[in-house]
Write an enzyme that holds these catalytic residues in place. Structure first.
Site, short mmCIF file in Angstrom:
data_model
loop_
_atom_site.label_atom_id
_atom_site.label_comp_id
_atom_site.label_asym_id
_atom_site.label_seq_id
_atom_site.Cartn_x
_atom_site.Cartn_y
_atom_site.Cartn_z
N ASP A 34 -68.79 -1.97 11.85
CA ASP A 34 -69.07 -2.80 13.03
C ASP A 34 -68.26 -2.45 14.29
O ASP A 34 -67.07 -2.18 14.19
CB ASP A 34 -68.73 -4.27 12.74
N TRP A 70 -60.86 -7.12 8.99
CA TRP A 70 -62.31 -7.15 9.18
C TRP A 70 -62.67 -7.59 10.59
O TRP A 70 -61.81 -7.79 11.44
CB TRP A 70 -62.95 -8.01 8.07
N1 DQQ Z 1 -68.45 -6.01 8.17
C1 DQQ Z 1 -69.37 -7.08 8.02
C2 DQQ Z 1 -68.62 -8.25 8.56
C3 DQQ Z 1 -67.24 -7.97 8.12
C4 DQQ Z 1 -67.14 -6.51 8.28
C5 DQQ Z 1 -70.65 -6.76 8.71
C6 DQQ Z 1 -66.24 -5.88 7.28
O1 DQQ Z 1 -69.03 -9.47 8.09
O2 DQQ Z 1 -66.24 -8.65 8.85
O3 DQQ Z 1 -71.00 -5.43 8.58
O4 DQQ Z 1 -66.10 -4.51 7.55
#
Ligand code: DQQ
Length: 500
Positions: A38, A97
């Site tokens: 992300d 995250w």
């Molecule tokens: N990736 C998810 C999120 C999370 C992150 C979405 C973890 O919910 O925080 O791709 O890498």
């Protein structure tokens, strides 16, 4: 390890392998090697854009996620900065995250999800004025449990200033109901009051296999207001529908945020490519534009990414503006045009079964202005070999006041392990049938825009000869321009610096 910024070297061997992969994009942003997912912490500060991202520098797998960091003055040439957040003993020991960046007065502050023992909780880090050095808050996590016991997950943040207070949304889901965004309020970003769910989806509505199923958990919620030329406002709540470890697709509600609630009016698909444009995040830049980036997931097996030394592509920056009927209109930021190098085609023609050559390459920007008669269609063939054994086919077909858009990847690759599923949807057409189509090919990354609607995908042709492009059709006119796109070489600052 103290709770400050650390540098983790990216193994040189991974960088070498990644650089040798023919599927690696040349003008999209990617991590130096390893894993990217992300976009996070998007901001523009003193003219410079900052792109943070979910990053595993050690291997191309989703594990021990750090925050990578890059800067740019033009949204297309990026310079790597040292890693911003590294997991450390405590609430983010297993990963830092997704999250956002806000300015607490003059203090840049990250709000992110620290992962510990299989759960994620909100954490804070404050930054140096240049956003390069980050110090984790000793009070982390700043919320020590989800607001109720029956949640499917609890992570990702959307934070904004409203009057005298901060407000925050955290993505979640309520068991037996559906995805949700929990609303909180705070005076200082550290003590949060729970106000309730902003809205709750209904996971029992629709088929879990459908393109607009809202899932059991909403990842990466993002709330923003759009204003059209007549100053009419609409609020957009973007989320990525997730269920039990499966990343489905990004969707958005169009409606009205008022008080402590969001009143939805309509639900829309954010990208007809589904999971290939996942976990998007947006920002308002210094000129007032709403810019969005998303994660282009891989469409080949994990083993192929591991062999290649890298995984995950960041989308090109998109400008988001109001579209018709509560939709958002998406277009590549005009800055992308600066990468147009050699112009290969500049032509106007009647669409016919006899194909018009669109040049060669797998690093192209194809701009097509179509005027489709009723039931007319245009067929753009991309990344085709001379014998057409491998080819990717985009069809735009008029059906009354809509155009059906279909991306056929069944022959995109002779590799049987590459995802070959079709991606499709419909787009509103004006009465005269005129519509703009833009196709940005960058090796395995493919971003398509038809009348302001995006369709993102990944393709993995096996042949070096899969570089031919053409357009044909059976009704209407076409104006085409094609450019070869420049490769963007990366500047890396201290990325491979000090070990932890
Ligand atoms: N990736 C998810 C999120 C999370 C992150 C979405 C973890 O919910 O925080 O791709 O890498």
């Amino acid at each position: 390890m103290s709770a400050t910024t650390a540098y983790t070297p990216v193994p040189a061997e991974l960088i070498r392998r990644a650089g040798a992969d023919p599927h690696r994009p040349a003008y999209h942003f990617t991590a130096p090697a390893g894993w990217l997912n992300d976009p996070n912490g998007l901001t523009q500060r003193h003219g410079e854009y900052h792109l943070f991202y979910q990053f595993n520098p050690a291997a191309p797998v989703h594990d021990r996620i750090h925050w990578g960091h890059a800067v740019s003055t033009d949204l297309v040439h990026w310079r790597d900065l040292p890693i911003a957040l590294t997991p450390s003993a405590g609430p983010d020991v297993d990963g830092c995250w997704s999250g956002v960046l806000v300015y607490d007065g003059e203090t840049p502050t990250l709000v992110y999800s620290g992962r510990h023992d299989g759960v994620e909780l909100p954490c804070i880090a404050t930054g140096s004025p240049d956003l390069a050095e980050w110090t984790k808050d000793p009070g982390n996590p700043v919320i020590d449990a989800p607001p109720r016991a029956d949640v499917t997950a609890f992570r990702d943040h959307c934070v904004w200033r409203e009057g005298e207070v901060w407000r925050q949304l955290i993505g979640s889901g309520i068991r037996g109901q559906g995805g949700t965004a929990f609303l909180y309020e705070s005076e200082d970003l550290r003590t949060w009051r729970f106000l309730g769910p902003l809205m709750v989806g209904d996971a029992s509505a629709g088929d879990p296999g459908s393109d607009d199923w809202t899932g059991t958990m909403w990842e990466c919620v993002d709330l923003f207001r759009l204003r059209d030329d007549d100053s009419v406002e609409r609020d957009i709540l973007v989320f990525s529908a997730w269920n039990d470890g499966v990343t489905h697709h990004p969707l958005y509600w169009s409606g009205r945020y008022e008080g402590d609630h969001f009143e939805p009016v309509s639900l829309h698909r954010l990208d007809l490519g589904g999971r290939y444009f996942y976990a998007p995040q947006s920002m308002r830049d210094e000129s007032g534009r709403r810019l969005m980036f998303g994660w282009l997931q891989e469409g080949r097996p994990d083993s192929a990414s591991i062999a290649a030394g890298w995984s995950g592509v960041m989308s090109l920056p998109r400008v988001i503006t109001p579209g018709p009927d509560g939709t958002v209109h998406q277009a590549p930021a005009p800055e992308v045009d600066a990468l147009r190098a050699t112009q290969l085609v500049d032509a106007s023609a009647q669409l016919s079964a006899h194909a018009l050559d669109l040049g060669r390459g797998n690093q192209l920007d194809i701009e097509v202005r179509l005027t489709l008669a009723d039931e007319g269609q245009a067929i753009v063939v991309l990344c085709a070999t001379s014998d057409d054994d491998e080819r990717t086919v985009l069809t735009v077909r008029r059906d009354d006041d809509r155009a059906e858009v279909v991306l056929d990847r069944s022959r995109s690759s002779l590799d049987p392990d590459a995802d070959a599923t079709v991606r499709s949807g419909t787009v509103a057409l004006p009465a005269d049938g005129a519509i703009d189509v833009r196709v940005l090919i960058d090796h395995s990354a493919l971003e398509i825009f038809v009348g302001g609607v995006a369709l993102t995908a990944r393709i993995y042709p096996t042949s070096d000869d899969a570089v031919h492009a053409r357009i044909s059709g059976d009704a209407g006119e076409v104006r085409v321009r094609v450019w070869e796109m420049a490769s963007v070489s990366r500047a890396t600052h201290a990325m491979g610096g000090l070990a932890e």
